[in-house]
Design an enzyme around this catalytic site. Structure first.
Site, PDB file in Angstrom:
ATOM      1  N   HIS A 142      41.676  53.607  32.341  1.00  7.01           N
ATOM      2  CA  HIS A 142      40.531  52.517  31.982  1.00  7.01           C
ATOM      3  C   HIS A 142      39.332  53.350  32.232  1.00  7.01           C
ATOM      4  CE1 HIS A 142      41.868  52.706  36.343  1.00  7.01           C
ATOM      5  NE2 HIS A 142      40.265  52.502  36.653  1.00  7.01           N
ATOM      6  N   HIS A 188      35.035  52.860  33.071  1.00  8.02           N
ATOM      7  CA  HIS A 188      34.077  51.913  33.619  1.00  8.02           C
ATOM      8  C   HIS A 188      32.689  51.997  33.045  1.00  8.02           C
ATOM      9  CE1 HIS A 188      36.281  51.286  37.806  1.00  8.02           C
ATOM     10  NE2 HIS A 188      37.028  52.433  37.194  1.00  8.02           N
TER      11      HIS A 188
HETATM   12  P1  AMP Z   1      39.878  52.609  39.554  1.00  5.68           P
HETATM   13  O1  AMP Z   1      41.466  52.690  39.382  1.00  5.68           O
HETATM   14  O2  AMP Z   1      39.618  53.131  41.005  1.00  5.68           O
HETATM   15  O3  AMP Z   1      39.145  53.519  38.608  1.00  5.68           O
HETATM   16  O4  AMP Z   1      39.475  51.071  39.528  1.00  5.68           O
HETATM   17  C1  AMP Z   1      40.101  50.112  39.219  1.00  5.68           C
HETATM   18  C2  AMP Z   1      39.404  49.097  39.053  1.00  5.68           C
HETATM   19  O5  AMP Z   1      40.189  47.673  38.529  1.00  5.68           O
HETATM   20  C3  AMP Z   1      38.503  48.605  40.178  1.00  5.68           C
HETATM   21  O6  AMP Z   1      37.348  48.516  40.122  1.00  5.68           O
HETATM   22  C4  AMP Z   1      39.072  47.045  40.473  1.00  5.68           C
HETATM   23  O7  AMP Z   1      38.152  46.122  40.911  1.00  5.68           O
HETATM   24  C5  AMP Z   1      39.535  46.706  38.933  1.00  5.68           C
HETATM   25  N1  AMP Z   1      40.739  45.830  39.210  1.00  5.68           N
HETATM   26  C6  AMP Z   1      41.695  45.670  39.807  1.00  5.68           C
HETATM   27  N2  AMP Z   1      42.574  44.525  39.570  1.00  5.68           N
HETATM   28  C7  AMP Z   1      41.702  43.889  38.585  1.00  5.68           C
HETATM   29  C8  AMP Z   1      41.853  42.606  38.036  1.00  5.68           C
HETATM   30  N3  AMP Z   1      42.930  41.967  38.059  1.00  5.68           N
HETATM   31  N4  AMP Z   1      41.081  42.307  37.055  1.00  5.68           N
HETATM   32  C9  AMP Z   1      39.861  43.138  36.922  1.00  5.68           C
HETATM   33  N5  AMP Z   1      39.634  44.157  37.357  1.00  5.68           N
HETATM   34  C10 AMP Z   1      40.443  44.471  38.308  1.00  5.68           C
END
Ligand code: AMP
Ligand code: ZN
Length: 140
Positions: free
Chosen positions: A103, A105
């Protein structure tokens, strides 16, 4: 890996099994609001298929994502009256990846939002030349 992963929260969002605030969807990509935003409007763009990280993404998907990062990035920035935009991707736990479904950001930014960039360090004597050589030798 190029399938849906039953244990993956983002695969569940794509499948509509858990709710998300959808921003965009096409045949290959899905974008939705991050539930713990750095600033309001913080958006995640993901491939619909389960690839764990950048290194697993096929060329065609990565190309599509790149264009969407630019175009959705502009929409997010405009909608949130942001002064700037960060694009980020964490790959593997050591880099802060919590959700193992690739993903990107999109983070709207403001001069005074208080969010800090990482700090840098200085190279030791001769290190920078050695490091550049190590990387160049591995370019495919
Ligand atoms: P990272 O894996 O650290 O790059 O970030 C994962 C991101 O996914 C974090 O910023 C979380 O806030 C976001 N996240 C996790 N679960 C959900 C969800 N159910 N809906 C929206 N965002 C999510
Ligand atoms: Zn997944």
């Amino acid at each position: 890996m190029e399938t849906t992963n039953n244990d993956c929260v983002f695969c569940k969002i794509v499948a509509g099994e858990i709710p998300a605030e959808k921003i965009y969807e096409d045949e290959d990509l899905f974008a939705f609001l991050d539930i713990t935003p750095i600033n309001a409007g913080h958006t995640l763009i993901i491939p619909k298929k389960h690839y764990e990280n950048l290194f697993e993404l096929p060329d065609d998907i990565l190309k599509k994502i790149s264009i969407k990062l630019r175009d959705l990035g502009a929409s997010v920035k405009e909608a949130m009256n942001a002064e700037g935009l960060n694009i980020g991707m964490n790959n593997r736990p050591a880099a802060g990846q919590i959700v193992p479904h690739a993903h990107f950001h999109l983070i709207p930014r403001y001069i005074k939002d208080g969010y800090k960039h990482w700090g840098g360090r200085k190279y030791d004597e001769g290190e920078i030349t050695k490091v550049a050589k190590e990387i160049r030798e591995r370019i495919k």
